[in-house]
Design an enzyme around this catalytic site. Structure first.
Site, PDB file in Angstrom:
ATOM      1  N   GLU A  49      -0.585   2.270  -1.531  1.00 16.18           N
ATOM      2  CA  GLU A  49      -1.255   2.317  -0.227  1.00 16.18           C
ATOM      3  C   GLU A  49      -2.758   2.516  -0.396  1.00 16.18           C
ATOM      4  O   GLU A  49      -3.552   1.849   0.270  1.00 16.18           O
ATOM      5  CB  GLU A  49      -0.653   3.427   0.644  1.00 16.18           C
ATOM      6  CG  GLU A  49       0.767   3.157   1.078  1.00 16.18           C
ATOM      7  CD  GLU A  49       0.911   1.921   1.948  1.00 16.18           C
ATOM      8  OE1 GLU A  49      -0.025   1.586   2.702  1.00 16.18           O
ATOM      9  OE2 GLU A  49       1.969   1.275   1.881  1.00 16.18           O
ATOM     10  N   ASN A  53      -5.598  -0.418   0.425  1.00 15.86           N
ATOM     11  CA  ASN A  53      -6.708  -0.225   1.358  1.00 15.86           C
ATOM     12  C   ASN A  53      -8.007  -0.734   0.760  1.00 15.86           C
ATOM     13  O   ASN A  53      -8.818  -1.352   1.461  1.00 15.86           O
ATOM     14  CB  ASN A  53      -6.848   1.250   1.741  1.00 15.86           C
ATOM     15  CG  ASN A  53      -5.858   1.674   2.795  1.00 15.86           C
ATOM     16  OD1 ASN A  53      -5.169   0.852   3.391  1.00 15.86           O
ATOM     17  ND2 ASN A  53      -5.784   2.967   3.032  1.00 15.86           N
ATOM     18  N   ARG A 105      -2.182  -5.718   9.908  1.00 13.15           N
ATOM     19  CA  ARG A 105      -1.675  -4.516   9.242  1.00 13.15           C
ATOM     20  C   ARG A 105      -1.105  -3.531  10.251  1.00 13.15           C
ATOM     21  O   ARG A 105      -1.508  -3.493  11.408  1.00 13.15           O
ATOM     22  CB  ARG A 105      -2.792  -3.836   8.435  1.00 13.15           C
ATOM     23  CG  ARG A 105      -3.430  -4.731   7.406  1.00 13.15           C
ATOM     24  CD  ARG A 105      -2.454  -5.070   6.321  1.00 13.15           C
ATOM     25  NE  ARG A 105      -3.018  -6.070   5.426  1.00 13.15           N
ATOM     26  CZ  ARG A 105      -2.424  -6.498   4.353  1.00 13.15           C
ATOM     27  NH1 ARG A 105      -1.251  -6.032   4.016  1.00 13.15           N
ATOM     28  NH2 ARG A 105      -2.987  -7.404   3.605  1.00 13.15           N
TER      29      ARG A 105
END
Length: 141
Positions: A49, A53, A105
């Site tokens: 994660e 990003n 997203r």
């Protein structure tokens, strides 16, 4: 006596093909620290994660640098993922579930990182980048 700290610094380009490398590097580092297989999977997901990003949000025009710092002491494992990208204007809002700068997203990355780690901190400045620091402790220590 101060606890001994072991550390590693890993730099890579913010491209999707490096996501697996970052996951494996973090899990390999943590594997000798007493984490269970389930805890190692949580670490890999949290790293995914954080690095995703950087890939998706930090450098929208071109790939950039991602710095991942790993450190381990007797009782904690800390992972820092840092970019030098566009940064986040409002970190508090970005940490809210469902908030994303990309309409494709879900905006659950920070929520997942926070749930999977013992602690998580996000610092960011527009135009200067973002740094996510997550700590993990094996078992119930």
């Amino acid at each position: 006596m101060e606890p001994k700290v072991n550390w590693a610094r890993v730099e890579f380009e913010s491209v999707a093909r490096n996501l697996g490398f970052a996951r494996v590097a973090a899990a390999s580092w943590a594997a000798g620290l007493g984490f269970t297989l389930e805890e190692l999977e949580d670490i890999k997901l949290a790293v995914s994660e954080a690095v995703s990003n950087c890939i998706v949000h930090a450098y929208p025009e071109r790939p950039g640098r991602v710095l991942m710092m790993l450190s381990a002491s007797d009782h904690a494992f800390t992972i820092s993922v840092q970019d030098e990208g566009v940064g986040i204007l409002d970190v508090l809002a970005a940490r809210s579930p469902g908030v994303s700068s990309s309409p494709q997203r879900m905006g659950m990355g920070f929520t997942l990182m926070e749930a999977l780690s013992e602690s998580m901190d996000v610092t960011s400045s527009p135009g200067e980048g973002t740094k996510v620091v997550m700590s993990f402790t094996p078992g119930d220590q």
